[in-house]
Every structure is written in C-alpha cells, then in structure tokens.
Design a protein around this motif. Structure first.
Motif, short mmCIF file in Angstrom:
data_model
loop_
_atom_site.label_atom_id
_atom_site.label_comp_id
_atom_site.label_asym_id
_atom_site.label_seq_id
_atom_site.Cartn_x
_atom_site.Cartn_y
_atom_site.Cartn_z
N LEU A 1 5.70 -7.38 1.19
CA LEU A 1 4.55 -7.79 0.39
C LEU A 1 3.49 -8.46 1.28
N ALA A 2 3.94 -9.29 2.19
CA ALA A 2 3.00 -9.95 3.11
C ALA A 2 2.33 -8.92 4.02
N ALA A 3 3.09 -7.96 4.49
CA ALA A 3 2.54 -6.93 5.38
C ALA A 3 1.51 -6.07 4.66
N VAL A 4 1.83 -5.60 3.45
CA VAL A 4 0.89 -4.74 2.73
C VAL A 4 -0.30 -5.52 2.20
N ALA A 5 -0.16 -6.84 2.04
CA ALA A 5 -1.30 -7.68 1.65
C ALA A 5 -2.30 -7.75 2.79
N ASN A 6 -1.81 -7.58 4.02
CA ASN A 6 -2.67 -7.59 5.20
C ASN A 6 -3.32 -6.22 5.40
N THR A 7 -2.55 -5.17 5.23
CA THR A 7 -3.05 -3.80 5.35
C THR A 7 -2.18 -2.86 4.52
N GLY A 8 -2.80 -2.10 3.66
CA GLY A 8 -2.07 -1.15 2.82
C GLY A 8 -1.35 -0.09 3.63
N HIS A 9 -1.82 0.14 4.85
CA HIS A 9 -1.19 1.13 5.73
C HIS A 9 0.25 0.76 6.06
N ALA A 10 0.57 -0.53 5.99
CA ALA A 10 1.92 -0.98 6.31
C ALA A 10 2.97 -0.38 5.38
N LEU A 11 2.53 0.10 4.23
CA LEU A 11 3.48 0.74 3.30
C LEU A 11 4.17 1.93 3.97
N GLY A 12 3.52 2.53 4.92
CA GLY A 12 4.10 3.67 5.64
C GLY A 12 5.36 3.33 6.41
N TRP A 13 5.57 2.06 6.71
CA TRP A 13 6.75 1.65 7.46
C TRP A 13 7.82 1.03 6.56
N ALA A 14 7.53 0.97 5.27
CA ALA A 14 8.50 0.40 4.33
C ALA A 14 9.59 1.42 4.00
N SER A 15 10.70 0.93 3.52
CA SER A 15 11.80 1.81 3.12
C SER A 15 11.40 2.64 1.90
N PRO A 16 12.08 3.77 1.68
CA PRO A 16 11.79 4.58 0.49
C PRO A 16 11.92 3.77 -0.81
N GLU A 17 12.86 2.83 -0.84
CA GLU A 17 13.04 2.02 -2.04
C GLU A 17 11.80 1.16 -2.30
N LEU A 18 11.23 0.61 -1.25
CA LEU A 18 10.05 -0.24 -1.41
C LEU A 18 8.79 0.59 -1.65
N ARG A 19 8.75 1.81 -1.17
CA ARG A 19 7.63 2.70 -1.47
C ARG A 19 7.66 3.14 -2.93
N ALA A 20 8.80 2.94 -3.58
CA ALA A 20 8.95 3.27 -5.00
C ALA A 20 8.86 2.02 -5.88
N ASN A 21 8.62 0.87 -5.25
CA ASN A 21 8.52 -0.39 -5.98
C ASN A 21 7.07 -0.59 -6.40
N LYS A 22 6.83 -0.61 -7.70
CA LYS A 22 5.45 -0.66 -8.21
C LYS A 22 4.71 -1.92 -7.76
N THR A 23 5.38 -3.04 -7.72
CA THR A 23 4.74 -4.28 -7.28
C THR A 23 4.26 -4.17 -5.84
N VAL A 24 5.11 -3.64 -4.98
CA VAL A 24 4.78 -3.47 -3.57
C VAL A 24 3.62 -2.49 -3.42
N VAL A 25 3.70 -1.37 -4.12
CA VAL A 25 2.67 -0.33 -3.99
C VAL A 25 1.33 -0.82 -4.54
N LEU A 26 1.35 -1.52 -5.67
CA LEU A 26 0.09 -2.07 -6.20
C LEU A 26 -0.55 -3.04 -5.21
#
Length: 152
Positions: free
Chosen positions: A5-30
């Motif tokens: 959450l801290a990483a994607v708050a800094n840059t949405g691009h960081a989602l690319g390095w998250a696990s598949p489970e976190l890429r499917a987490n609506k809170t993280v993706v939002l």
C-alpha cells in the motif's frame, strides 16, 4: 499488505511488482490507480472488469482505458470519464466499435476532447463509419463542439 500500500501510494506502477493476490486486492488496486491510472494494467483481470476500479483509473489517466475489460471499453460512462483526460486520444483505439459507430455519442466524445485541450479532429480517424464524416449534421455538431468547449 502495508508495504505494498505504501509503495503503490508512491507510484501506481509498483503494482507490477506485487503478488498476484495483491493485484487482485481491490483496496491495493484502488490505491494504485488513484496514484497512477497506469497501474490498472497490472491489476487482476477481475478488477480490470470492476467499474469502480476502472473509473478511478481513467479519471487519473484516460489512456488506462486500454487496460479495462472489453465490456467497460463499451461503457459510455467509463469512456466519457476517460475522454475528460486530454491524453485520452492515445487510447481511442480501445473504445468499443459499438460506441464509435454511434454518431450522437461520438459528438459527446468530441466535446469532451475539446473541453480538455484535445481536438475533436483527433477523433475522426477512429470513427468507424467513415461515410458519416461527410454528413453536414455530423460535421456541424463536431464544429460546435470546438466552438463551445466544456459543454456536454
């Protein structure tokens, strides 16, 4: 999850390095698409089909429309929201043919583009029914979109 959450708050691009489970987490993706709509391309397929997530992404970065599900690329609300971003022209090829063959809707897209530093003329190559471009009514409507920017 807090680190991601801290990483994607800094840059949405960081989602690319998250696990598949976190890429499917609506809170993280939002959080990611709220920072950079570009992050939508790293979201799970399910969340790329979630209207709330896609609206958040295209509100931030119109070209994120390219990463939305096929159904949402045909959703008028989603496409108009994407068109509100001046960079939308880069994702026009992603708009459903169903919408680009609807002249009245296409005029709304032209108005949205002109209201946001785009040009309705940028939309012409993507209009699927080329023969309609010669119709005086259609051209007049697009010309009025240029004359009255921001009026939808």
């Amino acid at each position: 999850i807090d680190v991601v959450l801290a990483a994607v708050a800094n840059t949405g691009h960081a989602l690319g390095w998250a696990s598949p489970e976190l890429r499917a987490n609506k809170t993280v993706v939002l959080q990611a698409v709220g920072t950079s709509g570009y992050g939508l391309k790293h979201a799970s397929e399910e969340l790329r089909a979630d209207k709330e997530v896609v609206l958040a992404a295209v509100s931030n970065f119109g070209p994120a429309l390219q990463s939305a599900s096929e159904d949402l690329r045909a959703d008028k609300e989603v496409v108009l929201r994407a068109a509100a971003d001046g960079r939308f022209v880069y994702s026009l090829s992603s708009v459903s043919e169903k919408l680009t063959s609807d002249k009245d809707y296409f005029v709304l897209l032209a108005r949205a583009a002109s209201a946001n530093n785009g040009s309705p003329s940028n939309l012409y190559p993507y209009f699927k029914r080329k023969e309609d471009l010669a119709e005086a009514h259609f051209l007049a409507a697009c010309a009025s979109a240029l004359a009255v920017p921001g009026q939808l």
